[in-house]
Write an enzyme that holds these catalytic residues in place. Sequence first.
Site, PDB file in Angstrom:
ATOM      1  N   ASP A  46       0.839  -1.199   0.000  1.00 29.71           N
ATOM      2  CA  ASP A  46       0.000   0.000   0.000  1.00 29.71           C
ATOM      3  C   ASP A  46       0.869   1.243   0.000  1.00 29.71           C
ATOM      4  OD1 ASP A  46      -2.899   1.143   0.650  1.00 29.71           O
ATOM      5  OD2 ASP A  46      -1.462   2.229   1.902  1.00 29.71           O
ATOM      6  N   HIS A 109      -7.823   9.403  -1.748  1.00 25.75           N
ATOM      7  CA  HIS A 109      -7.161   9.354  -0.443  1.00 25.75           C
ATOM      8  C   HIS A 109      -7.995   9.999   0.674  1.00 25.75           C
ATOM      9  CE1 HIS A 109      -2.835   9.141   1.369  1.00 25.75           C
ATOM     10  NE2 HIS A 109      -3.749   8.843   2.273  1.00 25.75           N
TER      11      HIS A 109
END
Length: 325
Positions: A46, A109
Amino acid sequence: MSFNKYITLNNGVKLPQIGLGTWQSNPGEVERAVETALKAGYRHIDGAVIYGNQNEVAEGIRQSGVPRSEIFLVSKLWNNSHRPELVEADLDNTLKELGVDYLDLYLVHWPVPFQPGETLAPKRARADGAGEETIIDVGGPSITDTWKAVTALLKTNKVKAVGVSNFTVKHLELLAKSSDVVPAVNQIEAHPLLVQDDLIEYCAKKNIHLTAYSPLGQNITGKPPVIAHKEVAEVAEKANATTAQVLIAWGVSKGYSVIPKSVTPDRIKSNFQQVELDQASLDKISGIVKIDGRTRYNVPYFYNPRWDIDVFDEDNEKAATHKVW
Protein backbone atom coordinates in the site's frame (compact mmCIF):
# COMPACT_ATOMS: atom_id res chain seq x y z
CA MET A 1 3.35 -17.78 7.89
CA SER A 2 0.39 -15.86 6.52
CA PHE A 3 -2.83 -17.79 6.07
CA ASN A 4 -2.65 -16.54 2.46
CA LYS A 5 -6.28 -15.50 2.49
CA TYR A 6 -7.59 -13.32 -0.32
CA ILE A 7 -10.60 -11.03 -0.25
CA THR A 8 -12.73 -11.00 -3.40
CA LEU A 9 -13.77 -7.42 -4.10
CA ASN A 10 -17.15 -6.43 -5.54
CA ASN A 11 -15.77 -6.45 -9.08
CA GLY A 12 -14.11 -9.86 -8.76
CA VAL A 13 -10.55 -8.62 -8.14
CA LYS A 14 -8.75 -10.58 -5.40
CA LEU A 15 -6.97 -8.65 -2.62
CA PRO A 16 -4.42 -10.34 -0.30
CA GLN A 17 -5.71 -9.84 3.25
CA ILE A 18 -2.37 -8.90 4.82
CA GLY A 19 -0.30 -6.12 3.29
CA LEU A 20 2.56 -3.76 4.05
CA GLY A 21 1.75 -0.12 4.79
CA THR A 22 4.30 2.55 3.84
CA TRP A 23 2.82 5.64 5.55
CA GLN A 24 5.06 7.56 7.98
CA SER A 25 8.21 5.78 6.89
CA ASN A 26 11.36 7.88 6.77
CA PRO A 27 13.19 8.45 3.48
CA GLY A 28 15.61 5.65 2.72
CA GLU A 29 13.71 3.03 4.73
CA VAL A 30 10.96 1.95 2.37
CA GLU A 31 13.01 0.27 -0.36
CA ARG A 32 14.41 -2.28 2.06
CA ALA A 33 11.05 -2.70 3.79
CA VAL A 34 9.26 -3.52 0.53
CA GLU A 35 12.03 -5.86 -0.60
CA THR A 36 11.98 -7.64 2.78
CA ALA A 37 8.19 -7.91 2.77
CA LEU A 38 7.96 -9.37 -0.73
CA LYS A 39 10.74 -11.86 -0.05
CA ALA A 40 8.88 -12.87 3.14
CA GLY A 41 5.73 -13.63 1.15
CA TYR A 42 3.72 -10.41 1.21
CA ARG A 43 1.87 -9.73 -2.03
CA HIS A 44 -0.02 -6.56 -1.06
CA ILE A 45 1.83 -3.21 -0.92
CA ASP A 46 0.00 0.00 0.00
CA GLY A 47 1.38 3.38 -1.03
CA ALA A 48 0.44 6.96 -1.92
CA VAL A 49 2.03 9.89 -3.67
CA ILE A 50 1.86 12.02 -0.50
CA TYR A 51 4.04 9.51 1.35
CA GLY A 52 6.91 10.69 -0.83
CA ASN A 53 8.43 7.24 -1.21
CA GLN A 54 6.85 5.61 -4.26
CA ASN A 55 10.21 5.59 -6.05
CA GLU A 56 11.55 3.52 -3.13
CA VAL A 57 8.57 1.18 -3.39
CA ALA A 58 9.46 0.70 -7.05
CA GLU A 59 13.08 -0.11 -6.24
CA GLY A 60 12.06 -2.47 -3.44
CA ILE A 61 9.84 -4.36 -5.87
CA ARG A 62 12.71 -4.55 -8.38
CA GLN A 63 15.21 -5.76 -5.79
CA SER A 64 12.79 -8.43 -4.51
CA GLY A 65 12.69 -10.25 -7.82
CA VAL A 66 8.95 -10.87 -7.40
CA PRO A 67 7.10 -10.40 -10.71
CA ARG A 68 4.78 -7.40 -10.91
CA SER A 69 1.93 -9.72 -11.86
CA GLU A 70 2.10 -11.36 -8.43
CA ILE A 71 1.83 -8.11 -6.46
CA PHE A 72 -1.35 -6.29 -5.47
CA LEU A 73 -0.28 -2.66 -5.67
CA VAL A 74 -2.36 0.14 -4.14
CA SER A 75 -1.96 3.89 -4.44
CA LYS A 76 -4.14 6.95 -3.99
CA LEU A 77 -5.33 10.13 -5.68
CA TRP A 78 -3.96 13.09 -3.75
CA ASN A 79 -6.05 16.06 -2.64
CA ASN A 80 -4.53 18.63 -5.01
CA SER A 81 -5.76 16.62 -8.01
CA HIS A 82 -9.47 16.32 -7.18
CA ARG A 83 -10.55 18.44 -10.13
CA PRO A 84 -11.78 15.95 -12.75
CA GLU A 85 -9.40 17.17 -15.44
CA LEU A 86 -6.43 16.44 -13.14
CA VAL A 87 -7.34 12.93 -12.01
CA GLU A 88 -5.79 10.85 -14.80
CA ALA A 89 -2.59 12.91 -14.76
CA ASP A 90 -2.26 12.22 -11.02
CA LEU A 91 -2.59 8.49 -11.72
CA ASP A 92 -0.05 8.71 -14.53
CA ASN A 93 2.42 10.39 -12.18
CA THR A 94 1.98 7.59 -9.66
CA LEU A 95 2.45 4.94 -12.34
CA LYS A 96 5.66 6.68 -13.42
CA GLU A 97 6.96 6.87 -9.81
CA LEU A 98 6.19 3.20 -9.26
CA GLY A 99 7.56 2.13 -12.62
CA VAL A 100 4.43 0.17 -13.55
CA ASP A 101 1.71 0.45 -16.17
CA TYR A 102 -1.27 -0.33 -13.95
CA LEU A 103 -2.47 -0.39 -10.33
CA ASP A 104 -4.54 -3.12 -8.78
CA LEU A 105 -6.42 -0.56 -6.68
CA TYR A 106 -6.60 3.24 -6.85
CA LEU A 107 -8.24 5.11 -3.97
CA VAL A 108 -9.45 8.66 -3.40
CA HIS A 109 -7.16 9.35 -0.44
CA TRP A 110 -9.38 11.89 1.37
CA PRO A 111 -12.81 13.45 0.71
CA VAL A 112 -11.05 16.82 0.76
CA PRO A 113 -9.91 18.87 -2.28
CA PHE A 114 -6.85 21.09 -1.96
CA GLN A 115 -6.02 24.07 -4.12
CA PRO A 116 -4.65 22.57 -7.34
CA GLY A 117 -1.07 23.12 -8.41
CA GLU A 118 2.37 21.54 -8.21
CA THR A 119 2.47 21.90 -4.42
CA LEU A 120 0.93 18.81 -2.83
CA ALA A 121 -0.21 20.68 0.27
CA PRO A 122 -0.37 24.47 -0.35
CA LYS A 123 -0.28 26.48 2.87
CA ARG A 124 -1.17 29.91 4.20
CA ALA A 125 -1.18 31.62 7.59
CA ARG A 126 -4.22 30.92 9.74
CA ALA A 127 -6.54 33.88 10.37
CA ASP A 128 -6.11 33.43 14.13
CA GLY A 129 -2.34 33.70 13.83
CA ALA A 130 -1.85 30.28 15.42
CA GLY A 131 0.30 28.75 12.71
CA GLU A 132 -0.54 27.61 9.19
CA GLU A 133 -3.37 25.84 7.42
CA THR A 134 -3.63 23.90 4.19
CA ILE A 135 -5.58 25.68 1.45
CA ILE A 136 -8.81 23.87 0.70
CA ASP A 137 -10.26 24.21 -2.80
CA VAL A 138 -13.46 25.87 -1.60
CA GLY A 139 -15.84 26.06 -4.53
CA GLY A 140 -13.92 23.25 -6.19
CA PRO A 141 -15.19 19.79 -7.11
CA SER A 142 -17.49 17.80 -4.87
CA ILE A 143 -16.48 14.28 -3.93
CA THR A 144 -19.06 13.04 -6.43
CA ASP A 145 -17.38 15.02 -9.22
CA THR A 146 -14.03 13.51 -8.31
CA TRP A 147 -15.47 10.02 -7.97
CA LYS A 148 -16.94 10.11 -11.48
CA ALA A 149 -13.51 10.98 -12.87
CA VAL A 150 -11.91 8.17 -10.86
CA THR A 151 -14.42 5.58 -12.05
CA ALA A 152 -13.73 6.63 -15.65
CA LEU A 153 -10.18 5.33 -15.14
CA LEU A 154 -11.50 1.78 -15.19
CA LYS A 155 -11.89 2.12 -18.98
CA THR A 156 -8.20 2.99 -19.41
CA ASN A 157 -6.86 -0.37 -18.13
CA LYS A 158 -4.55 1.59 -15.85
CA VAL A 159 -6.46 0.43 -12.75
CA LYS A 160 -8.18 -2.86 -11.95
CA ALA A 161 -10.35 -1.51 -9.14
CA VAL A 162 -11.19 1.86 -7.59
CA GLY A 163 -12.21 2.86 -4.10
CA VAL A 164 -11.94 5.47 -1.40
CA SER A 165 -10.18 6.15 1.87
CA ASN A 166 -11.29 7.98 5.02
CA PHE A 167 -14.91 8.09 3.83
CA THR A 168 -17.83 8.00 6.27
CA VAL A 169 -21.33 6.67 5.65
CA LYS A 170 -22.45 10.19 4.71
CA HIS A 171 -19.72 10.46 2.10
CA LEU A 172 -20.48 7.04 0.65
CA GLU A 173 -24.16 7.91 0.43
CA LEU A 174 -23.30 10.97 -1.65
CA LEU A 175 -21.40 8.75 -4.08
CA ALA A 176 -24.26 6.26 -4.25
CA LYS A 177 -26.71 8.98 -5.25
CA SER A 178 -24.55 10.11 -8.17
CA SER A 179 -22.86 6.98 -9.50
CA ASP A 180 -23.67 3.34 -10.18
CA VAL A 181 -20.07 2.36 -9.47
CA VAL A 182 -19.75 1.21 -5.86
CA PRO A 183 -16.28 1.66 -4.32
CA ALA A 184 -14.50 -1.68 -4.11
CA VAL A 185 -12.68 -0.64 -0.94
CA ASN A 186 -12.86 1.97 1.79
CA GLN A 187 -9.51 2.22 3.57
CA ILE A 188 -10.06 3.51 7.10
CA GLU A 189 -8.35 3.90 10.44
CA ALA A 190 -9.45 0.79 12.31
CA HIS A 191 -8.27 -0.75 15.58
CA PRO A 192 -9.86 -1.76 18.91
CA LEU A 193 -10.27 1.87 20.02
CA LEU A 194 -12.10 2.85 16.82
CA VAL A 195 -14.80 0.36 15.86
CA GLN A 196 -17.24 2.20 13.61
CA ASP A 197 -20.29 -0.05 13.71
CA ASP A 198 -22.42 2.14 11.44
CA LEU A 199 -19.71 2.22 8.77
CA ILE A 200 -19.03 -1.51 9.06
CA GLU A 201 -22.74 -2.29 8.68
CA TYR A 202 -23.17 0.06 5.72
CA CYS A 203 -20.13 -1.25 3.86
CA ALA A 204 -21.17 -4.86 4.43
CA LYS A 205 -24.60 -4.09 2.99
CA LYS A 206 -23.09 -2.36 -0.06
CA ASN A 207 -20.30 -4.94 -0.51
CA ILE A 208 -17.56 -2.37 0.09
CA HIS A 209 -14.52 -4.04 1.60
CA LEU A 210 -12.78 -2.33 4.52
CA THR A 211 -8.99 -2.10 4.75
CA ALA A 212 -7.61 -1.17 8.18
CA TYR A 213 -4.74 1.29 8.29
CA SER A 214 -2.96 2.05 11.58
CA PRO A 215 -4.17 -1.32 12.95
CA LEU A 216 -1.68 -1.04 15.81
CA GLY A 217 -2.77 2.50 16.68
CA GLN A 218 -0.59 5.59 16.72
CA ASN A 219 0.90 7.90 19.31
CA ILE A 220 0.36 11.20 17.47
CA THR A 221 -2.40 12.28 19.89
CA GLY A 222 -0.31 11.88 23.02
CA LYS A 223 -2.43 8.92 24.09
CA PRO A 224 -0.72 5.53 24.15
CA PRO A 225 -1.18 3.49 20.98
CA VAL A 226 -3.38 0.42 21.16
CA ILE A 227 -0.36 -1.84 20.99
CA ALA A 228 0.91 -0.44 24.32
CA HIS A 229 -2.09 -1.63 26.33
CA LYS A 230 -1.37 -4.33 28.91
CA GLU A 231 -4.41 -6.31 27.77
CA VAL A 232 -2.80 -6.73 24.35
CA ALA A 233 0.42 -7.93 26.00
CA GLU A 234 -1.54 -10.40 28.13
CA VAL A 235 -3.32 -11.86 25.12
CA ALA A 236 -0.01 -12.03 23.23
CA GLU A 237 1.65 -13.94 26.05
CA LYS A 238 -1.25 -16.40 26.20
CA ALA A 239 -1.11 -16.93 22.42
CA ASN A 240 2.70 -17.08 22.29
CA ALA A 241 2.54 -14.23 19.80
CA THR A 242 3.74 -10.66 19.44
CA THR A 243 1.46 -7.77 20.34
CA ALA A 244 1.36 -6.76 16.66
CA GLN A 245 0.32 -10.27 15.63
CA VAL A 246 -2.51 -10.09 18.15
CA LEU A 247 -3.85 -6.80 16.77
CA ILE A 248 -3.54 -8.03 13.19
CA ALA A 249 -5.50 -11.14 14.17
CA TRP A 250 -8.18 -8.94 15.77
CA GLY A 251 -8.51 -6.96 12.53
CA VAL A 252 -8.70 -10.12 10.44
CA SER A 253 -11.44 -11.43 12.74
CA LYS A 254 -13.48 -8.36 11.79
CA GLY A 255 -13.10 -9.20 8.10
CA TYR A 256 -10.73 -6.33 7.37
CA SER A 257 -7.66 -6.51 5.21
CA VAL A 258 -4.86 -5.18 7.38
CA ILE A 259 -1.80 -3.14 6.35
CA PRO A 260 0.58 -2.76 9.32
CA LYS A 261 3.52 -0.48 8.65
CA SER A 262 7.04 -1.41 9.68
CA VAL A 263 10.53 -0.80 8.36
CA THR A 264 12.21 -3.28 10.72
CA PRO A 265 12.93 -6.56 8.91
CA ASP A 266 12.17 -8.83 11.88
CA ARG A 267 8.86 -7.07 12.55
CA ILE A 268 7.90 -7.11 8.89
CA LYS A 269 8.42 -10.87 8.88
CA SER A 270 6.66 -11.53 12.19
CA ASN A 271 3.67 -9.38 11.22
CA PHE A 272 3.14 -11.77 8.31
CA GLN A 273 3.15 -14.81 10.61
CA GLN A 274 -0.53 -14.86 11.44
CA VAL A 275 -2.06 -16.30 14.58
CA GLU A 276 -5.65 -17.17 15.47
CA LEU A 277 -7.18 -15.98 18.73
CA ASP A 278 -9.96 -17.63 20.67
CA GLN A 279 -13.17 -15.69 21.27
CA ALA A 280 -12.24 -14.84 24.86
CA SER A 281 -9.01 -13.22 23.66
CA LEU A 282 -10.80 -11.31 20.91
CA ASP A 283 -13.34 -10.06 23.45
CA LYS A 284 -10.57 -8.95 25.78
CA ILE A 285 -8.98 -6.93 22.97
CA SER A 286 -12.35 -5.44 22.01
CA GLY A 287 -12.85 -4.40 25.64
CA ILE A 288 -9.87 -2.01 25.59
CA VAL A 289 -12.16 0.79 24.39
CA LYS A 290 -14.02 0.62 27.71
CA ILE A 291 -10.76 1.40 29.48
CA ASP A 292 -9.24 4.08 27.30
CA GLY A 293 -12.29 5.42 25.48
CA ARG A 294 -13.01 5.73 21.78
CA THR A 295 -9.99 7.21 20.01
CA ARG A 296 -9.50 8.39 16.45
CA TYR A 297 -5.82 9.15 16.09
CA ASN A 298 -5.85 10.59 12.57
CA VAL A 299 -7.90 13.81 12.50
CA PRO A 300 -6.68 16.38 9.92
CA TYR A 301 -8.20 19.31 11.82
CA PHE A 302 -5.36 18.79 14.31
CA TYR A 303 -2.59 18.48 11.76
CA ASN A 304 0.08 21.14 11.52
CA PRO A 305 -0.64 22.77 9.12
CA ARG A 306 -4.30 22.37 10.03
CA TRP A 307 -6.97 21.26 7.56
CA ASP A 308 -9.89 23.52 8.40
CA ILE A 309 -12.55 20.94 7.57
CA ASP A 310 -14.77 18.55 9.51
CA VAL A 311 -14.08 15.17 7.88
CA PHE A 312 -15.44 12.63 10.35
CA ASP A 313 -18.13 14.55 12.23
CA GLU A 314 -16.28 13.98 15.49
CA ASP A 315 -17.03 16.27 18.43
CA ASN A 316 -13.51 17.70 18.34
CA GLU A 317 -13.91 18.76 14.69
CA LYS A 318 -16.99 20.93 15.22
CA ALA A 319 -15.01 24.19 15.20
CA ALA A 320 -13.91 23.59 11.59
CA THR A 321 -15.14 26.12 9.03
CA HIS A 322 -15.88 23.62 6.26
CA LYS A 323 -17.62 20.28 5.85
CA VAL A 324 -17.19 17.69 3.12
CA TRP A 325 -19.37 18.42 0.11
